[in-house]
Design a protein around this motif. Sequence first.
Motif, PDB file in Angstrom:
ATOM      1  N   ASP A  24       0.804  -1.219   0.000  1.00  0.00           N
ATOM      2  CA  ASP A  24       0.000   0.000   0.000  1.00  0.00           C
ATOM      3  C   ASP A  24       0.841   1.274   0.000  1.00  0.00           C
ATOM      4  N   ILE A  25       2.113   1.151   0.310  1.00  0.00           N
ATOM      5  CA  ILE A  25       2.988   2.317   0.416  1.00  0.00           C
ATOM      6  C   ILE A  25       3.613   2.572  -0.951  1.00  0.00           C
ATOM      7  N   PRO A  26       3.430   3.768  -1.507  1.00  0.00           N
ATOM      8  CA  PRO A  26       3.969   4.031  -2.842  1.00  0.00           C
ATOM      9  C   PRO A  26       5.498   3.942  -2.857  1.00  0.00           C
ATOM     10  N   ALA A  27       5.991   3.409  -3.942  1.00  0.00           N
ATOM     11  CA  ALA A  27       7.442   3.286  -4.100  1.00  0.00           C
ATOM     12  C   ALA A  27       8.036   4.666  -4.334  1.00  0.00           C
ATOM     13  N   SER A  28       9.213   4.884  -3.815  1.00  0.00           N
ATOM     14  CA  SER A  28       9.908   6.150  -4.038  1.00  0.00           C
ATOM     15  C   SER A  28      11.266   5.835  -4.638  1.00  0.00           C
ATOM     16  N   ALA A  29      11.915   6.862  -5.104  1.00  0.00           N
ATOM     17  CA  ALA A  29      13.260   6.673  -5.643  1.00  0.00           C
ATOM     18  C   ALA A  29      14.153   6.190  -4.511  1.00  0.00           C
ATOM     19  N   ARG A  30      14.840   5.125  -4.746  1.00  0.00           N
ATOM     20  CA  ARG A  30      15.701   4.557  -3.707  1.00  0.00           C
ATOM     21  C   ARG A  30      16.976   5.375  -3.596  1.00  0.00           C
ATOM     22  N   ARG A  31      17.304   5.722  -2.379  1.00  0.00           N
ATOM     23  CA  ARG A  31      18.551   6.434  -2.104  1.00  0.00           C
ATOM     24  C   ARG A  31      19.482   5.489  -1.393  1.00  0.00           C
TER      25      ARG A  31
END
Length: 92
Positions: A66-73
Amino acid sequence: MTASTTAARLLLEQHGFVPTADGASYRPRDGLDERGLLGAVTAAEAQAYAHGLSARVHLGIPTPADIPASARRRSAAATSPRTTPSARRRTR
């Protein structure tokens, strides 16, 4: 909670769930704390399965899906090189 059959409705009522004003769903009775609610849900679900009724429990808690993916740092620890290799131990 919703119930699509008479047997499911009776089961929920046996475990203390109360029909909502519109009659389309059920809510926990007033005064239940978290532990009491968990017990009522668990008991109702177990009894449903024992009677051959399918049950799905949705707690409203977001799951990783349910948690939107973000750009991985990359973390600072992951980007810094290892300064010294670990020493090999001798076995006797």
